[in-house]
Scaffold this active site. Structure first.
Site, PDB file in Angstrom:
ATOM      1  N   LYS A 252      25.423 -17.867  31.851  1.00  0.00           N
ATOM      2  CA  LYS A 252      24.772 -17.045  33.202  1.00  0.00           C
ATOM      3  C   LYS A 252      23.246 -17.049  33.321  1.00  0.00           C
ATOM      4  O   LYS A 252      22.640 -16.721  32.376  1.00  0.00           O
ATOM      5  CB  LYS A 252      25.323 -15.555  32.510  1.00  0.00           C
TER       6      LYS A 252
ATOM      7  N   GLU B 287      16.519 -16.032  21.008  1.00  0.00           N
ATOM      8  CA  GLU B 287      15.162 -16.338  21.353  1.00  0.00           C
ATOM      9  C   GLU B 287      14.425 -15.477  22.015  1.00  0.00           C
ATOM     10  O   GLU B 287      14.739 -15.174  23.339  1.00  0.00           O
ATOM     11  CB  GLU B 287      15.250 -17.936  21.947  1.00  0.00           C
TER      12      GLU B 287
ATOM     13  N   CYS C  70       7.376 -16.332  26.624  1.00  0.00           N
ATOM     14  CA  CYS C  70       7.711 -15.716  25.471  1.00  0.00           C
ATOM     15  C   CYS C  70       6.481 -16.339  24.291  1.00  0.00           C
ATOM     16  O   CYS C  70       6.077 -15.495  23.492  1.00  0.00           O
ATOM     17  CB  CYS C  70       8.802 -16.020  24.678  1.00  0.00           C
TER      18      CYS C  70
ATOM     19  N   GLU D  31       4.472  -6.292  23.999  1.00  0.00           N
ATOM     20  CA  GLU D  31       4.635  -7.545  24.860  1.00  0.00           C
ATOM     21  C   GLU D  31       4.409  -7.164  26.455  1.00  0.00           C
ATOM     22  O   GLU D  31       5.029  -6.549  27.062  1.00  0.00           O
ATOM     23  CB  GLU D  31       6.219  -8.234  24.602  1.00  0.00           C
TER      24      GLU D  31
HETATM   25  P1  NAD Z   1      16.427  -9.176  30.002  1.00  0.00           P
HETATM   26  O1  NAD Z   1      16.379  -9.479  28.396  1.00  0.00           O
HETATM   27  O2  NAD Z   1      17.006  -8.080  30.361  1.00  0.00           O
HETATM   28  O3  NAD Z   1      17.173 -10.547  30.688  1.00  0.00           O
HETATM   29  C1  NAD Z   1      17.391 -11.638  30.127  1.00  0.00           C
HETATM   30  C2  NAD Z   1      18.916 -12.171  30.358  1.00  0.00           C
HETATM   31  O4  NAD Z   1      19.734 -11.082  29.716  1.00  0.00           O
HETATM   32  C3  NAD Z   1      19.331 -11.926  31.746  1.00  0.00           C
HETATM   33  O5  NAD Z   1      20.126 -13.185  32.218  1.00  0.00           O
HETATM   34  C4  NAD Z   1      19.908 -10.776  32.049  1.00  0.00           C
HETATM   35  O6  NAD Z   1      20.857 -10.709  33.238  1.00  0.00           O
HETATM   36  C5  NAD Z   1      20.485 -10.806  30.651  1.00  0.00           C
HETATM   37  N1  NAD Z   1      21.221  -9.284  30.418  1.00  0.00           N
HETATM   38  C6  NAD Z   1      20.316  -7.993  30.620  1.00  0.00           C
HETATM   39  N2  NAD Z   1      21.159  -6.994  30.042  1.00  0.00           N
HETATM   40  C7  NAD Z   1      21.995  -7.732  29.539  1.00  0.00           C
HETATM   41  C8  NAD Z   1      23.090  -6.998  28.725  1.00  0.00           C
HETATM   42  N3  NAD Z   1      23.147  -5.581  28.397  1.00  0.00           N
HETATM   43  N4  NAD Z   1      24.171  -7.800  28.234  1.00  0.00           N
HETATM   44  C9  NAD Z   1      23.863  -9.380  28.330  1.00  0.00           C
HETATM   45  N5  NAD Z   1      23.152  -9.554  29.063  1.00  0.00           N
HETATM   46  C10 NAD Z   1      22.075  -8.893  29.438  1.00  0.00           C
HETATM   47  O7  NAD Z   1      14.884  -9.370  30.248  1.00  0.00           O
HETATM   48  P2  NAD Z   1      14.402  -8.969  31.539  1.00  0.00           P
HETATM   49  O8  NAD Z   1      14.462  -7.377  32.095  1.00  0.00           O
HETATM   50  O9  NAD Z   1      14.446  -9.655  32.604  1.00  0.00           O
HETATM   51  O10 NAD Z   1      12.766  -8.715  31.028  1.00  0.00           O
HETATM   52  C11 NAD Z   1      12.297  -7.643  30.373  1.00  0.00           C
HETATM   53  C12 NAD Z   1      11.291  -8.263  29.342  1.00  0.00           C
HETATM   54  O11 NAD Z   1      11.945  -8.991  28.508  1.00  0.00           O
HETATM   55  C13 NAD Z   1      10.144  -8.770  29.730  1.00  0.00           C
HETATM   56  O12 NAD Z   1       9.103  -7.931  30.185  1.00  0.00           O
HETATM   57  C14 NAD Z   1       9.676  -9.299  28.710  1.00  0.00           C
HETATM   58  O13 NAD Z   1       8.962  -8.864  27.748  1.00  0.00           O
HETATM   59  C15 NAD Z   1      10.928  -9.989  28.054  1.00  0.00           C
HETATM   60  N6  NAD Z   1      11.474 -11.407  28.442  1.00  0.00           N
HETATM   61  C16 NAD Z   1      11.298 -12.202  27.549  1.00  0.00           C
HETATM   62  C17 NAD Z   1      11.869 -13.580  27.864  1.00  0.00           C
HETATM   63  C18 NAD Z   1      11.899 -14.736  26.853  1.00  0.00           C
HETATM   64  O14 NAD Z   1      11.677 -16.184  27.253  1.00  0.00           O
HETATM   65  N7  NAD Z   1      11.851 -14.419  25.729  1.00  0.00           N
HETATM   66  C19 NAD Z   1      12.185 -13.911  29.108  1.00  0.00           C
HETATM   67  C20 NAD Z   1      12.205 -12.978  30.249  1.00  0.00           C
HETATM   68  C21 NAD Z   1      11.965 -11.408  29.735  1.00  0.00           C
HETATM   69  C1  NW8 Z   2      10.626 -29.105  26.686  1.00  0.00           C
HETATM   70  C2  NW8 Z   2       9.463 -28.493  26.952  1.00  0.00           C
HETATM   71  C3  NW8 Z   2       8.364 -28.839  27.139  1.00  0.00           C
HETATM   72  C4  NW8 Z   2       7.078 -27.922  27.569  1.00  0.00           C
HETATM   73  C5  NW8 Z   2       5.900 -28.504  27.871  1.00  0.00           C
HETATM   74  C6  NW8 Z   2       3.978 -27.186  28.555  1.00  0.00           C
HETATM   75  C7  NW8 Z   2       3.450 -25.810  28.919  1.00  0.00           C
HETATM   76  C8  NW8 Z   2       4.359 -24.680  28.664  1.00  0.00           C
HETATM   77  C9  NW8 Z   2       5.540 -25.075  28.165  1.00  0.00           C
HETATM   78  C10 NW8 Z   2       5.943 -26.213  27.983  1.00  0.00           C
HETATM   79  C11 NW8 Z   2      10.426 -30.316  26.690  1.00  0.00           C
HETATM   80  C12 NW8 Z   2       9.267 -31.029  26.760  1.00  0.00           C
HETATM   81  C13 NW8 Z   2       8.100 -30.241  27.216  1.00  0.00           C
HETATM   82  C14 NW8 Z   2       6.452 -23.806  27.875  1.00  0.00           C
HETATM   83  C15 NW8 Z   2       7.924 -23.918  28.062  1.00  0.00           C
HETATM   84  C16 NW8 Z   2       8.801 -22.993  27.627  1.00  0.00           C
HETATM   85  C17 NW8 Z   2       8.408 -21.822  27.223  1.00  0.00           C
HETATM   86  C18 NW8 Z   2       6.960 -21.610  26.936  1.00  0.00           C
HETATM   87  C19 NW8 Z   2       5.960 -22.727  27.215  1.00  0.00           C
HETATM   88  N1  NW8 Z   2       7.181 -26.974  27.459  1.00  0.00           N
HETATM   89  N2  NW8 Z   2       5.448 -27.273  28.369  1.00  0.00           N
HETATM   90 CL1  NW8 Z   2       9.437 -20.642  26.530  1.00  0.00          CL
END
Ligand code: NAD
Ligand code: NW8
Length: 511
Positions: free
Chosen positions: A204, A280, A314, A411
């Protein structure tokens, strides 16, 4: 950044000279439906949802909204496709690798289109989509394509009357739930290792950014993957996402996103069928900058770490601890460096900084910026939104940040760099570790001894030394503590997608 012809490491060779690739015109978006069994379906509920361009706040198109029933159908397809005796299960492992390479070829063929779609849906600068996200996506597919014929078990010796071995079998149906900050790259980080090990998938994409995943659906079909091997359900978290997490026939779920939702996923997994969970999640990633470092390099790397992808990583470098003796100069140079950032239309090749993803994230970031001002941090640069009714936020630098402030603890997921000062190395490490998060950290110093002893003491899944956001397909990525469980990328990720079967064979006769 990518637009001046250098990679994140300042290496020029991979990037072609001018002219830059130009975004294609996306008149009509072709793939907006649910992808199950290599077919495009409308949603069971009959509902659709809009996806917006965050740079203009204009709707791009409507997408079919998957829900529990659609997830059920996808899981049925995935289960059938992965059953013993199915074409996918019987396929010789080299052919599996060939399919992944074919998919990589098709992603490469459609690279400009995919980069354009990614930029329209996320607001990230086009050249970053093209050079970072597409490059990472293609490399991820090719790297795991090379592993399909190298998944090996072991043999163990007991005594002469036994033959013992392990087989690494697919886990089964893998669920994946991914975020909006790197929609295409996260799609590849999930599907590539899962397919390499012979699993089938129900994935998803985030509701904000479904478009590139759906285009790749069409490429998966074109490459020749058997129906049901990859199924894509665009939709919302509490409905489609929750259905994946609690499904009785999904054997493993991989999630990238917020810590709060990560906890819900693990809970749903526990309460349903104890499916395996990899997470993650977020970070409050510390950098420790020593007085003996290459100062300009540290300024540039930590700032790129803070502002890359509008701070929506992240891995965002959100706490920069700088040794007291160079603190003022570090702050001064950081402000100078930030003046080079070009905000604007993400499709313009000059642009290095785009909008935030949506109103909710925008409001959260603005609230945290206000809290920084109110709690007494010193606003050195930025600190405001740009224009009205837009999702652009100025790159923002706070100095004199103290550990107790909200901006030092929460965060932010936005373009906010927090600079703190330290005197003692021991204290700096202690402060860096005093968070529930443990994703990445960085150390800047020219002393090898300092670099190694400090990095040994940092409780994070990755430590970068004199660099930042340096990700590679062969290097495992993932968090300690509440930043998550498990590793993605590299050989380590394969362990998350195989079930080890031990076989103990008693010999009837020893000769
Ligand atoms: P989120 O965790 O809600 O969303 C991530 C994914 O989870 C989306 O596909 C969403 O549809 C899904 N999701 C949401 N609620 C769910 C549930 N109850 N059950 C199953 N899946 C569910 O993140 P967000 O609301 O888009 O962002 C909120 C905060 O999360 C951001 O401010 C940031 O701090 C953090 N975030 C982290 C990452 C990361 O790469 N680690 C990415 C996006 C957001
Ligand atoms: C997979 C990812 C990368 C790559 C290069 C440069 C800047 C930032 C990111 C990054 C294979 C090869 C190269 C980046 C990507 C994902 C996250 C945070 C930083 N990835 N890159 Cl969650």
């Amino acid at each position: 950044m990518a637009h001046n012809g250098t990679t994140q490491n300042g290496v020029a060779e991979e990037i072609p000279a001018l002219p830059f690739p130009e975004p294609v015109k996306v008149q009509d978006i072709r793939h907006t439906k649910i992808f199950i069994n290599n077919e495009w379906l409308t949603s069971s509920s009959g509902r659709t949802f809009p996806t917006f361009n965050p740079a203009t706040c204009v709707k791009i198109c409507d997408v079919e909204e998957g829900d529990k029933e659609d997830v059920d159908n996808a899981v049925k397809a995935a289960k059938a496709a992965g059953q013993r005796g199915s074409p996918w299960r019987k396929m010789d492992v080299s052919s599996r690798g060939k399919l992944l390479h074919m998919l990589a070829d098709l992603v490469e063929r459609d690279r400009v289109l995919l980069a354009t779609l990614e930029t329209l849906d996320t607001g990230k600068p086009f050249l970053q989509s093209f050079f970072i996200d597409l490059d990472g996506s293609i490399k991820t597919l090719r790297y795991y394509a090379g592993w399909t014929d190298k998944i090996q078990g072991k043999t163990m010796h007991v005594d002469e009357s036994f033959m013992c071995l392990t087989k690494h079998e697919p886990v089964g149906v893998c669920g994946a739930i991914i975020p909006w900050n790197f929609p295409l790259l996260m799609f590849m980080w999930k599907i590539a290792p899962a397919l390499t090990c012979g699993n089938t998938i129900v994935i998803k994409p985030a509701e904000q950014t479904p478009l590139t995943a759906l285009h790749v659906g069409s490429l998966i079909k074109e490459a020749g993957f058997p129906p049901g091997v990859v199924n894509i359900i665009p939709g919302f978290g509490p409905t489609a996402g929750a259905a994946i997490a609690s499904h009785m026939d999904i054997d493993k779920v991989a999630f990238t996103g917020s810590t709060e939702v990560g906890q819900l996923i693990k809970e749903a997994a526990a309460k349903s069928n104890l499916k395996r969970v990899t997470l993650e999640l977020g970070g409050k990633n510390p950098c420790i900058v020593f007085a003996d470092c290459d100062l300009q390099m540290a300024v540039e790397e930590t700032q790129r770490g803070a502002f890359y992808n509008q701070g929506q990583c992240c891995t965002a470098a959100s706490r920069v601890f700088v040794e007291e003796t160079i603190y003022d100069e570090f702050v001064r140079r950081s402000v100078e460096n930030a003046k080079k950032i070009v905000m604007g239309d993400p499709l313009d090749p000059q642009t290095t900084h785009g909008p935030q993803i949506d109103q909710q994230q925008f409001d959260k970031i603005m609230d945290l910026i206000e809290s920084g001002k109110n709690e007494g941090a010193r606003l050195e640069y930025g600190g405001a939104a740009v224009g009205e009714k837009s999702l652009f936020i100025q790159p923002t630098i706070f100095s004199e940040v103290k550990d107790h402030m909200r901006i030092a603890k929460e965060e932010i997921f936005g373009p906010v760099q927090c600079i703190l000062s330290f005197k003692s190395q021991r204290k700096a490490v202690e402060r860096a570790n005093s968070t529930q998060y443990g994703l990445v950290s960085a150390v800047f110093t020219t002393s090898m001894d300092k670099a190694l002893s400090v990095s040994a003491a940092l409780d994070t899944g990755t430590v970068w030394i004199n660099c930042y956001n340096n990700l590679h397909v062969q290097i495992p990525f993932g968090g300690c503590k509440m930043s998550g469980n498990g590793r993605e990328l590299g050989e380590y990720a394969l362990a998350e997608y195989t079930e080890v079967k031990a076989m103990i064979i008693k010999l009837s006769e020893t000769l």
